[in-house]
Structure formats: structure tokens, C-alpha cells
Motif scaffolding. Structure first.
Motif, mmCIF file in Angstrom:
data_model
loop_
_atom_site.group_PDB
_atom_site.id
_atom_site.type_symbol
_atom_site.label_atom_id
_atom_site.label_comp_id
_atom_site.label_asym_id
_atom_site.label_seq_id
_atom_site.Cartn_x
_atom_site.Cartn_y
_atom_site.Cartn_z
ATOM 1 N N GLN A 1 -11.512 5.975 27.738
ATOM 2 C CA GLN A 1 -11.125 5.060 26.671
ATOM 3 C C GLN A 1 -10.141 5.724 25.710
ATOM 4 N N ASP A 2 -10.404 6.981 25.333
ATOM 5 C CA ASP A 2 -9.505 7.707 24.431
ATOM 6 C C ASP A 2 -8.116 7.890 25.055
ATOM 7 N N LEU A 3 -8.071 8.259 26.307
ATOM 8 C CA LEU A 3 -6.780 8.468 26.978
ATOM 9 C C LEU A 3 -5.987 7.175 27.090
ATOM 10 N N GLU A 4 -6.684 6.108 27.419
ATOM 11 C CA GLU A 4 -5.997 4.821 27.555
ATOM 12 C C GLU A 4 -5.425 4.361 26.214
ATOM 13 N N GLU A 5 -6.151 4.646 25.122
ATOM 14 C CA GLU A 5 -5.642 4.302 23.786
ATOM 15 C C GLU A 5 -4.407 5.146 23.443
ATOM 16 N N LYS A 6 -4.461 6.448 23.724
ATOM 17 C CA LYS A 6 -3.318 7.325 23.440
ATOM 18 C C LYS A 6 -2.089 6.909 24.237
ATOM 19 N N LEU A 7 -2.288 6.567 25.518
ATOM 20 C CA LEU A 7 -1.160 6.161 26.357
ATOM 21 C C LEU A 7 -0.561 4.853 25.866
ATOM 22 N N GLU A 8 -1.437 3.956 25.450
ATOM 23 C CA GLU A 8 -0.964 2.680 24.914
ATOM 24 C C GLU A 8 -0.093 2.920 23.682
ATOM 25 N N LYS A 9 -0.500 3.870 22.832
ATOM 26 C CA LYS A 9 0.247 4.213 21.616
ATOM 27 C C LYS A 9 1.615 4.817 21.971
ATOM 28 N N LEU A 10 1.615 5.746 22.928
ATOM 29 C CA LEU A 10 2.871 6.386 23.326
ATOM 30 C C LEU A 10 3.829 5.391 23.978
ATOM 31 N N ASN A 11 3.308 4.497 24.742
ATOM 32 C CA ASN A 11 4.152 3.503 25.412
ATOM 33 C C ASN A 11 4.770 2.499 24.434
ATOM 34 N N ASN A 12 4.236 2.412 23.222
ATOM 35 C CA ASN A 12 4.741 1.456 22.220
ATOM 36 C C ASN A 12 5.228 2.173 20.962
ATOM 37 N N ILE A 13 5.681 3.403 21.126
ATOM 38 C CA ILE A 13 6.020 4.258 19.987
ATOM 39 C C ILE A 13 7.159 3.697 19.141
ATOM 40 N N GLU A 14 8.178 3.109 19.789
ATOM 41 C CA GLU A 14 9.324 2.591 19.042
ATOM 42 C C GLU A 14 8.911 1.418 18.158
ATOM 43 N N ASP A 15 8.120 0.537 18.722
ATOM 44 C CA ASP A 15 7.654 -0.629 17.962
ATOM 45 C C ASP A 15 6.800 -0.184 16.782
ATOM 46 N N ILE A 16 5.947 0.810 17.035
ATOM 47 C CA ILE A 16 5.067 1.340 15.982
ATOM 48 C C ILE A 16 5.911 1.945 14.852
ATOM 49 N N LYS A 17 6.936 2.742 15.234
ATOM 50 C CA LYS A 17 7.808 3.413 14.248
ATOM 51 C C LYS A 17 8.538 2.379 13.388
ATOM 52 N N LEU A 18 9.063 1.349 14.032
ATOM 53 C CA LEU A 18 9.819 0.317 13.329
ATOM 54 C C LEU A 18 8.946 -0.388 12.306
ATOM 55 N N ASN A 19 7.763 -0.788 12.733
ATOM 56 C CA ASN A 19 6.879 -1.544 11.843
ATOM 57 C C ASN A 19 6.344 -0.691 10.703
ATOM 58 N N LEU A 20 6.057 0.564 10.985
ATOM 59 C CA LEU A 20 5.597 1.457 9.911
ATOM 60 C C LEU A 20 6.695 1.626 8.862
ATOM 61 N N SER A 21 7.942 1.796 9.293
ATOM 62 C CA SER A 21 9.073 1.972 8.376
ATOM 63 C C SER A 21 9.255 0.741 7.496
ATOM 64 N N GLU A 22 9.135 -0.431 8.129
ATOM 65 C CA GLU A 22 9.299 -1.660 7.356
ATOM 66 C C GLU A 22 8.173 -1.826 6.340
ATOM 67 N N VAL A 23 6.953 -1.518 6.742
ATOM 68 C CA VAL A 23 5.818 -1.630 5.819
ATOM 69 C C VAL A 23 6.002 -0.689 4.636
ATOM 70 N N LEU A 24 6.487 0.536 4.913
ATOM 71 C CA LEU A 24 6.711 1.501 3.829
ATOM 72 C C LEU A 24 7.795 0.993 2.878
ATOM 73 N N ALA A 25 8.865 0.437 3.456
ATOM 74 C CA ALA A 25 9.959 -0.074 2.637
ATOM 75 C C ALA A 25 9.474 -1.171 1.697
ATOM 76 N N ILE A 26 8.676 -2.062 2.221
ATOM 77 C CA ILE A 26 8.122 -3.157 1.415
ATOM 78 C C ILE A 26 7.209 -2.605 0.327
ATOM 79 N N SER A 27 6.540 -1.521 0.639
ATOM 80 C CA SER A 27 5.556 -0.979 -0.302
ATOM 81 C C SER A 27 6.184 -0.187 -1.446
ATOM 82 N N ILE A 28 7.267 0.607 -1.166
ATOM 83 C CA ILE A 28 7.725 1.574 -2.171
ATOM 84 C C ILE A 28 9.108 1.259 -2.748
ATOM 85 N N ASN A 29 9.701 0.111 -2.400
ATOM 86 C CA ASN A 29 11.007 -0.258 -2.941
ATOM 87 C C ASN A 29 10.951 -0.277 -4.470
ATOM 88 N N ASP A 30 11.976 0.345 -5.113
ATOM 89 C CA ASP A 30 11.931 0.492 -6.574
ATOM 90 C C ASP A 30 11.978 -0.853 -7.296
#
Length: 550
Positions: free
Chosen positions: A207-236
Motif C-alpha cells: 500500500q505504501d509503495l503504491e501510494e508513493k508511485l502514484e505521487k511520483l507519477n503525478n508530480i507535475e500536477d501536484i507541483k502546479l496545484n501546490l504553487s497556485e495554492v501558495l500564491a492564493i494564500s500569501i499574495n500581498d
């Protein structure tokens, strides 16, 4: 002892109630009058199998009930073990319904036929012509000797150890058989075991390995969404963090004016603290999100290994693979340690065999000790019964074999004539001689065992004259120790009873029924006279009957 017998709707009996007493009870009647019916009814209530043919009227149930006084026979433990209510006056009832279903009760508690038969063996010994044939049966001969030798407890102990030995031998046989089969599969099982053990599987790993692989296979999408969430959160200007700060600042200015504003300020302050914490975690997560192709490859390889192992062993989880690993470990260990297991099992067999040998030796010695007295007593009793030249040769021979009752073989041989050769009872003894031998054995057993009641069914077959007087005398002696009931056709025996019952048929409303009545003194005279001379009574027959009774 049997005190009362009640029979309803059985064979030729509509309804019959009869009381019995201690001492010697005599039952007589013409051939076909129904003496065997009485024994059949008694056998039924004591556990014999039955069917619808037992019912006189097939539209009504058949009920047979026996009352027995068991006060002096130490049966409390038996009743307790069988979960029955103990009563000094115990009532056994057997019912056969028109449907064919049979029910049995002891003191109103339902019981099966096995319990009923076990109880019967301790209450009543019904001797029939069939049982006389058992004289030639080695098991019956052993039972007589063992009763006199008081071997019961040792034979029970022996039987338990023999059961243990049988199980151990079966286990050894299975071990050796399994070893042969396992050896054939050993190399393959060892390969499978090593393969699984080398994989070093962990229970939650998949189960742990399958979760890690799922995360790695979707890394770009994860990075994009995290960046957008941060931008929305900390914009001056329009960031959530800045807006919450403004809310907190405004509420702080009015919080002192009321409890309500203070609670709102406290809540927005909590929200700000939680939001700051979330933003910090988002920043950390965003920094850590990186695609590692080597890690992805390693995870892929590991999962592929797990999937291949699951497919090979036809399972769906690591937990099941670990169970397979345990099974393979046992199979491999069984082969590698089989010699030790077999050696241990043989040692256990030897230990139990030694116990059995010791118990069997005690049983054998006790048998050998009582045989001379048994031979002497039998020969003396048979001499009184007109068999002056009767001789027995009873020998116990220890063997290496384990029988159900010990390790002895028995030779129970008989010679009826002076100078005659010894032979098996069934080959050298006539029917009349067998009856007298059986009576002698029962006489000896009655002095050494505590049985409430014995019933003789025409044990006087093939004898007459003075011998019948001797048989009657033996029965009288037996009746001093126990209740004796005998069915006889000889007047010499009938006259010796403490009480006398007559079985007869009568026709009522065109229907033939069997009846049983206890005879008064004058009725006994008439019955015995008829046994002497037939229906046409003579004065001499009546005089002779009175002489016999006196």
C-alpha cells in the motif's frame, strides 16, 4: 431390581401391569401364550431397537414402562455422568409413536439408546438361548474370567492407553508418508521459500509503495496545484493570509466593547494561527516536491516483484504471501527435521507400549490366578447337574499382540465324557449341556458381581428329572443375592419360586390378547399339575404338584 412392568399396545398386549418381588420369580405358560412377548417388551424398554410391527394398534402409540429399585447398586455416579436425575426408584419409559419414531426416558429425562443400553448392562442380565451360544465366543469367555478377576478398572485403563498407542502409530505413519512426499518436493519448496524470504516482505509495504508511485507519477500536477495554492494564500494584496490579518486587526479594535465581539476576535485569531500553520506546511511540501526517476524505477521494480510473487502463489496480498512463506517454512523444516520428529514419535510409542505391557501383565496375572477356582467351581456345579465327568481346560497364553482387552490368547476347552478329548464348547457340548454350563457360570458370576436382576429364558432346555431339581436349587441360591426371574416349562423348577406368574391368551370381543397374572396358592397347584399331566388333571398329578410345592 425390577419392581413393576407396565405394557400398553405392544404385540398381543392391550394393557398389562404386573408387580415383581425379590427372590425367585417363575413365569410359565403354554407354547405360544406370549412369554417371548414379555421379554420383547422388557427388551424394548431397556434399549432394543423397535419398529411399527411392535404396535398392536398402529393408530396408537406403544408405551412400555419399567420401575426398578436401584437403592443398593452404587449408580449415582453413572446418573451424574449421564446428566440424569438419580432416584432410588428409577422409572424407564419407552414410547413408539404411530409415525415410527421412538422415544426413551429415564426419570422423565429424554435419553438416547446408547445411554439406555449402558444403564441396562448394570441393571438386568437377560439370558436367552442366543446368549447360550455366546459360550463359545472368546470375548464372552474373557468377560467371565475378567469379572471374577476384577479386571474392569485395569482393562479400562489398558483401553485408554491402547487408543493412545493407535493414534501415535497413525501419526508416525503419516509422518513417514509425509516425509516421502515432502522429500520429493523439497528442492522446489526450498527454492520458493528462499525466494519469498529474500524478498523480505513487510505487511503494509504494498500500500505504501503504491501510494508513493502514484505521487511520483503525478508530480507535475501536484507541483502546479501546490504553487497556485501558495500564491492564493500569501499574495500581498489579495492573499488569504493578508485578508485574514486585516480581519483580525479590525476585530481587535472592537473586541473590548462586548463579549460577542471578543468571541469573534478569538475565533478569527484561531483561524489565522491555523492558516499560518497550513501555509508553512504548503511551503515545505512545495519545496520537497521533486521528481526522482531513480526512486520511481526502484518502486516500480519492487512492486513488480510483489505482483509476480502474488501471481505465482495465486494470492492477492502480502499477508497471504507471508502465510505461504510460513507454510513453505514448515514443509522445508519437516523434511530437514523429519528424522528428529520420527525419532521422537517412536520414543513416545515405546513409552506407551511399555505402559500397556505393564497393565497387560497385571491383567494376565489376575486371570491366571482365578482360573483354577473357576475350573473347580464349574466342574463341581456341573457334577451336581448330572455331568459328573465334565472337565474344563482353561489356559491363558501371553502374546506380543495388543488385543482390545489385553495381550492374552484364551483356550477355553471342554470335555463332557470321562477320558474324552478336550474341544471347543460349540463342537463337543450338546444344547442341554450348554444350558447347564451357562447356568453354572451365571451362578458363579452372581456371587462375584453386583447385578440387581437376572432373567433366564428356558435355560432348562434339554434337561429333566433330578437335574431340573438341581437347576432349581441353584436358582434359589442365586436369588439370595439378586432378583431371579425364570421362564420355564419344567414343574420341578416352577415349584421352587417365591412367586409364580402365568402367561396365557384369552379372547375378548373376538380379539386375542396376551395376559399375565400372579398365581395364588391353589392356582399354583393347578398350574404345576397341568405341567405334569396336561389339561386332564388327575388326582396323582395334584398330589405330586403339592409335594413339589412343599
Amino acid at each position: 431390581m425390577l419392581t413393576h412392568l407396565s405394557i400398553n399396545n405392544y404385540a398381543l398386549i392391550n394393557q398389562l401391569d404386573i408387580d415383581f418381588s425379590s427372590g425367585l420369580s417363575i413365569i410359565t405358560g403354554e407354547t405360544g401364550a406370549g412369554k417371548s412377548i414379555l421379554l420383547g417388551a422388557l427388551g424394548l424398554v431397556l434399549g432394543n431397537r423397535a419398529d411399527l410391527s411392535s404396535l398392536k394398534d398402529t393408530s396408537k402409540k406403544c408405551v412400555v414402562e419399567a420401575k426398578l429399585d436401584i437403592t443398593n447398586y452404587n449408580l449415582y455416579e453413572f446418573f451424574e455422568a449421564a446428566e440424569l436425575d438419580y432416584e432410588n426408584l428409577t422409572i424407564i419409559r419407552r414410547e413408539i409413536l404411530p409415525s415410527g419414531k421412538s422415544r426413551a426416558f429415564v426419570n422423565d429425562t429424554p435419553v438416547n439408546l446408547m445411554v439406555l443400553n449402558d444403564l441396562k448392562s448394570q441393571l438386568i442380565d437377560v439370558h436367552s438361548q442366543h446368549q447360550t451360544l455366546q459360550l463359545s465366543d472368546t470375548n464372552f469367555q474373557f468377560s467371565v474370567i475378567d469379572a471374577l478377576a476384577k479386571n474392569h478398572e485395569n482393562i479400562d485403563l489398558y483401553a485408554k492407553e491402547l487408543q493412545t498407542l493407535s493414534k501415535l502409530k497413525k501419526d508416525l505413519e503419516n509422518l513417514e508418508k509425509n516425509q516421502q512426499e515432502a522429500t520429493k518436493q523439497y528442492e522446489y519448496n526450498l527454492f520458493l521459500f528462499n525466494e519469498l524470504e529474500k524478498a523480505k516482505l513487510q505487511i503494509d509495504e504494498q500500500q505504501d509503495l503504491e501510494e508513493k508511485l502514484e505521487k511520483l507519477n503525478n508530480i507535475e500536477d501536484i507541483k502546479l496545484n501546490l504553487s497556485e495554492v501558495l500564491a492564493i494564500s500569501i499574495n500581498d494584496e489579495i492573499g488569504i493570509q493578508n485578508l485574514v490579518f486585516i480581519l483580525e486587526n479590525r476585530l481587535s479594535k472592537i473586541a473590548p466593547f462586548s463579549k460577542e465581539y471578543q468571541e469573534l476576535f478569538t475565533r478569527i485569531n484561531s483561524l489565522k494561527i491555523e492558516l499560518d500553520d497550513i501555509v508553512t506546511e504548503l511551503e515545505n511540501a512545495n519545496e520537497q516536491v521533486e521528481f526522482d526517476p531513480l526512486e520511481a524505477e526502484q518502486i516500480n521494480d519492487r512492486l513488480q516483484l510483489i505482483y509476480n510473487l502474488q501471481k505465482k502463489h495465486a494470492v492477492n496480498s502480502i499477508a497471504e504471501l507471508l502465510e505461504v512463506l510460513d507454510e513453505l517454512s514448515e514443509k522445508v523444516s519437516q523434511v530437514e527435521n523429519a528424522d528428529e520428529f520420527i525419532k521422537q514419535k517412536k520414543k513416545e510409542i515405546q513409552e506407551v507400549s511399555s505402559k500397556l505391557d505393564a497393565i497387560a501383565a497385571i491383567i494376565s496375572k489376575a486371570r491366571t490366578t482365578v482360573i483354577p477356582d473357576l475350573q473347580k467351581s464349574l466342574e463341581e456345579l456341573l457334577a451336581d447337574l448330572g455331568m459328573q465327568n465334565a472337565r474344563f481346560s482353561i489356559k491363558i497364553t501371553p502374546t506380543k499382540n495388543y488385543f482390545f482387552n489385553g495381550k492374552d490368547e484364551l483356550d477355553f476347552l471342554f470335555s463332557a465324557n470321562k477320558g474324552g478329548n478336550f474341544g471347543e464348547l460349540k463342537k463337543v457340548a450338546s444344547g442341554g449341556e450348554l444350558s447347564r454350563i451357562m447356568l453354572s457360570i451365571k451362578k458363579i458370576l452372581s456371587e462375584n458381581t453386583q447385578l440387581p436382576t437376572i432373567i433366564f429364558d428356558e435355560i432348562d432346555t434339554g434337561v429333566s428329572g433330578e437335574v431340573s431339581n438341581k437347576i432349581a436349587a441353584i436358582m434359589q441360591l442365586m436369588s439370595q443375592h439378586m432378583q431371579v426371574i425364570t421362564i420355564t416349562h419344567l414343574p420341578q423348577i416352577a415349584s421352587k419360586g417365591t412367586q409364580h406368574y402365568k402367561v396365557f391368551k384369552e379372547e375378548i370381543d373376538g380379539e386375542t390378547t396376551t395376559q399375565l397374572k400372579k398365581l395364588a396358592s391353589e392356582e399354583r397347584v393347578k398350574e404345576i399339575a397341568e405341567m405334569l399331566s396336561g389339561k386332564e388333571l388327575s388326582e396323582s398329578a395334584i398330589i405330586h404338584a403339592k409335594e413339589l410345592l412343599n
